[in-house]
Enzyme design. Structure first.
Site, PDB file in Angstrom:
ATOM      1  N   LYS A   1      -9.989  -3.244  -5.036  1.00  0.00           N
ATOM      2  CA  LYS A   1      -9.059  -3.804  -6.030  1.00  0.00           C
ATOM      3  C   LYS A   1      -9.547  -5.164  -6.537  1.00  0.00           C
ATOM      4  O   LYS A   1      -9.326  -5.509  -7.702  1.00  0.00           O
ATOM      5  CB  LYS A   1      -7.658  -3.892  -5.444  1.00  0.00           C
ATOM      6  CG  LYS A   1      -7.018  -2.517  -5.186  1.00  0.00           C
ATOM      7  CD  LYS A   1      -6.849  -1.715  -6.475  1.00  0.00           C
ATOM      8  CE  LYS A   1      -6.048  -0.438  -6.253  1.00  0.00           C
ATOM      9  NZ  LYS A   1      -5.772   0.296  -7.501  1.00  0.00           N
TER      10      LYS A   1
ATOM     11  N   TYR B   1      -9.739  -0.994   0.549  1.00  0.00           N
ATOM     12  CA  TYR B   1      -8.789  -1.085  -0.577  1.00  0.00           C
ATOM     13  C   TYR B   1      -8.837  -2.483  -1.212  1.00  0.00           C
ATOM     14  O   TYR B   1      -8.900  -2.610  -2.436  1.00  0.00           O
ATOM     15  CB  TYR B   1      -7.391  -0.760  -0.069  1.00  0.00           C
ATOM     16  CG  TYR B   1      -6.332  -0.633  -1.138  1.00  0.00           C
ATOM     17  CD1 TYR B   1      -6.286   0.479  -1.987  1.00  0.00           C
ATOM     18  CD2 TYR B   1      -5.358  -1.612  -1.299  1.00  0.00           C
ATOM     19  CE1 TYR B   1      -5.301   0.594  -2.957  1.00  0.00           C
ATOM     20  CE2 TYR B   1      -4.369  -1.501  -2.262  1.00  0.00           C
ATOM     21  CZ  TYR B   1      -4.339  -0.388  -3.092  1.00  0.00           C
ATOM     22  OH  TYR B   1      -3.359  -0.274  -4.054  1.00  0.00           O
TER      23      TYR B   1
ATOM     24  N   THR C   1       6.457   4.466  -3.841  1.00  0.00           N
ATOM     25  CA  THR C   1       5.820   5.683  -4.354  1.00  0.00           C
ATOM     26  C   THR C   1       5.295   6.485  -3.161  1.00  0.00           C
ATOM     27  O   THR C   1       5.205   5.955  -2.040  1.00  0.00           O
ATOM     28  CB  THR C   1       4.616   5.352  -5.268  1.00  0.00           C
ATOM     29  OG1 THR C   1       3.538   4.892  -4.428  1.00  0.00           O
ATOM     30  CG2 THR C   1       4.932   4.312  -6.329  1.00  0.00           C
TER      31      THR C   1
HETATM   32  P1  NAD Z   1       0.662   7.835  -6.079  1.00  0.00           P
HETATM   33  O1  NAD Z   1      -0.022   8.405  -4.896  1.00  0.00           O
HETATM   34  O2  NAD Z   1       2.102   8.089  -6.276  1.00  0.00           O
HETATM   35  O3  NAD Z   1      -0.127   8.252  -7.409  1.00  0.00           O
HETATM   36  C1  NAD Z   1      -1.528   8.218  -7.477  1.00  0.00           C
HETATM   37  C2  NAD Z   1      -1.979   9.320  -8.414  1.00  0.00           C
HETATM   38  O4  NAD Z   1      -3.418   9.231  -8.502  1.00  0.00           O
HETATM   39  C3  NAD Z   1      -1.633  10.727  -7.901  1.00  0.00           C
HETATM   40  O5  NAD Z   1      -1.039  11.494  -8.921  1.00  0.00           O
HETATM   41  C4  NAD Z   1      -2.997  11.281  -7.500  1.00  0.00           C
HETATM   42  O6  NAD Z   1      -3.082  12.697  -7.641  1.00  0.00           O
HETATM   43  C5  NAD Z   1      -3.910  10.554  -8.465  1.00  0.00           C
HETATM   44  N1  NAD Z   1      -5.299  10.562  -8.017  1.00  0.00           N
HETATM   45  C6  NAD Z   1      -5.763  10.327  -6.759  1.00  0.00           C
HETATM   46  N2  NAD Z   1      -7.089  10.507  -6.728  1.00  0.00           N
HETATM   47  C7  NAD Z   1      -7.469  10.851  -7.989  1.00  0.00           C
HETATM   48  C8  NAD Z   1      -8.722  11.186  -8.580  1.00  0.00           C
HETATM   49  N3  NAD Z   1      -9.857  11.219  -7.860  1.00  0.00           N
HETATM   50  N4  NAD Z   1      -8.742  11.474  -9.896  1.00  0.00           N
HETATM   51  C9  NAD Z   1      -7.608  11.477 -10.637  1.00  0.00           C
HETATM   52  N5  NAD Z   1      -6.381  11.208 -10.125  1.00  0.00           N
HETATM   53  C10 NAD Z   1      -6.328  10.894  -8.804  1.00  0.00           C
HETATM   54  O7  NAD Z   1       0.387   6.258  -5.972  1.00  0.00           O
HETATM   55  P2  NAD Z   1       0.967   5.008  -6.786  1.00  0.00           P
HETATM   56  O8  NAD Z   1       1.593   4.125  -5.798  1.00  0.00           O
HETATM   57  O9  NAD Z   1       1.689   5.439  -7.996  1.00  0.00           O
HETATM   58  O10 NAD Z   1      -0.417   4.318  -7.186  1.00  0.00           O
HETATM   59  C11 NAD Z   1      -0.840   4.145  -8.525  1.00  0.00           C
HETATM   60  C12 NAD Z   1      -1.796   2.972  -8.571  1.00  0.00           C
HETATM   61  O11 NAD Z   1      -1.091   1.785  -8.206  1.00  0.00           O
HETATM   62  C13 NAD Z   1      -2.962   3.078  -7.601  1.00  0.00           C
HETATM   63  O12 NAD Z   1      -4.132   2.582  -8.205  1.00  0.00           O
HETATM   64  C14 NAD Z   1      -2.559   2.184  -6.447  1.00  0.00           C
HETATM   65  O13 NAD Z   1      -3.662   1.681  -5.746  1.00  0.00           O
HETATM   66  C15 NAD Z   1      -1.817   1.102  -7.207  1.00  0.00           C
HETATM   67  N6  NAD Z   1      -0.889   0.315  -6.403  1.00  0.00           N
HETATM   68  C16 NAD Z   1       0.168   0.900  -5.769  1.00  0.00           C
HETATM   69  C17 NAD Z   1       1.013   0.114  -5.018  1.00  0.00           C
HETATM   70  C18 NAD Z   1       2.199   0.676  -4.276  1.00  0.00           C
HETATM   71  O14 NAD Z   1       2.790  -0.048  -3.446  1.00  0.00           O
HETATM   72  N7  NAD Z   1       2.604   1.903  -4.535  1.00  0.00           N
HETATM   73  C19 NAD Z   1       0.787  -1.262  -4.901  1.00  0.00           C
HETATM   74  C20 NAD Z   1      -0.295  -1.820  -5.566  1.00  0.00           C
HETATM   75  C21 NAD Z   1      -1.132  -1.015  -6.324  1.00  0.00           C
END
Ligand code: NAD
Length: 258
Positions: free
Chosen positions: A149, A145, A180
């Site tokens: 990133k 990861y 989330t």
């Molecule tokens: P989430 O799991 O709630 O949402 C992720 C979405 O991506 C889901 O709807 C999933 O179906 C979709 N997805 C997964 N694989 C896919 C694919 N191959 N093609 C299309 N869609 C796909 O997660 P989130 O926390 O909302 O994450 C959103 C972004 O934020 C991600 O890139 C994650 O790495 C990043 N992020 C999240 C956090 C956190 O703490 N939640 C922190 C830093 C970064």
């Protein structure tokens, strides 16, 4: 689908940060297309967003799927790339398939979205990629990861350079811990959330809406002079250290059952 200058596409828009972003952009007057590999959740999201919204199936690991999604959407003026997942484990034990899946979705998926967004986005448009605090802060057990990133942050900088000629802006948001479904599992590891929050100067995790507000700002004309940046949005967590995730997991495994 019809096309207009005010269409926004949110990839990974069916859940978490993407879903909140879809709502924020709808509130700002965009016609939002929710693109996600989870077709059912994307369709439900579009219904909740209202009559101007629509959904499409898109798997960011499959170039044909990304290409078809953009072809069907026309010329959006804003694209937000949110799809992501994380497979964890110490480097010594991390299966190649888990490394590959994380890289495929988070890094190659972002590349494919950028590539096809660049071909379709209206001149003067905005592309925002959701990176992570882990793009600059290492965490044990998070090699795949963190590497993905970090790659996203550099990809955004290169894309910003290449697309500036058309006044297309490309930026990243680097969230810290946001509540989330992606991070729901960490609550099962005793002490991990507490350790994370102890290293977050503002002392709490984020809400998806707080990331969405920044994504909406970056998509707006208010950010017209911003490109090639990564916005740290994490309550100040980038100023301290990342918790020892593996240490907490190992402590859990050594705890005798009650
Ligand atoms: P989430 O799991 O709630 O949402 C992720 C979405 O991506 C889901 O709807 C999933 O179906 C979709 N997805 C997964 N694989 C896919 C694919 N191959 N093609 C299309 N869609 C796909 O997660 P989130 O926390 O909302 O994450 C959103 C972004 O934020 C991600 O890139 C994650 O790495 C990043 N992020 C999240 C956090 C956190 O703490 N939640 C922190 C830093 C970064």
């Amino acid at each position: 689908m019809t096309t207009n200058q005010h269409t926004a596409m949110v990839i990974g828009g069916a859940s978490g940060i993407g879903l909140a972003t879809a709502h924020a952009l709808t509130a700002d007057g965009f016609r939002v297309i929710v693109a996600d590999v989870n077709e059912v959740a994307a369709a439900e999201a579009a219904i909740a967003l209202g009559p101007t919204a629509a959904s499409i199936h898109m798997d960011v690991t499959d170039e044909a799927s990304v290409e078809a999604g953009f072809a069907a959407t026309g010329n959006p003026s804003a694209v937000v790339s949110c799809a992501g997942l994380s497979m964890t484990g110490p480097i010594t034990d991390l299966e190649l398939v888990h490394w590959q899946l994380t890289l495929d979705v988070c890094l190659t998926g972002t590349f494919l979205v950028l590539k096809h967004a660049a071909r379709h986005i209206a001149d003067g448009g905005s592309i925002t990629c959701i990176a992570s605090l882990n793009g600059r802060q290492p965490g044990t057990g998070m090699a795949a990861y963190c590497s993905a990133k970090a790659g996203v942050l550099m990809l955004v900088e290169v894309a910003a350079l290449e697309l500036a000629q058309r006044q297309v802006r490309v930026n990243a948001i680097s969230p810290g811990l946001v509540d989330t479904p992606l991070v729901a599992g960490i609550s099962f590891v005793p002490g991990l959330t507490e350790d994370y929050l102890a290293n977050t100067p503002l002392g709490r995790s984020g809400r998806p809406e707080e990331i969405a507000d920044m994504a909406a700002f970056l998509a707006s004309d208010k950010a017209a002079w911003m490109t090639g940046t990564a916005v740290d949005l994490n309550g100040g967590a980038h100023l301290r250290r990342y918790p020892d995730v593996l240490g907490h997991v190992r402590a859990l495994m050594q705890t005798p059952p009650a």
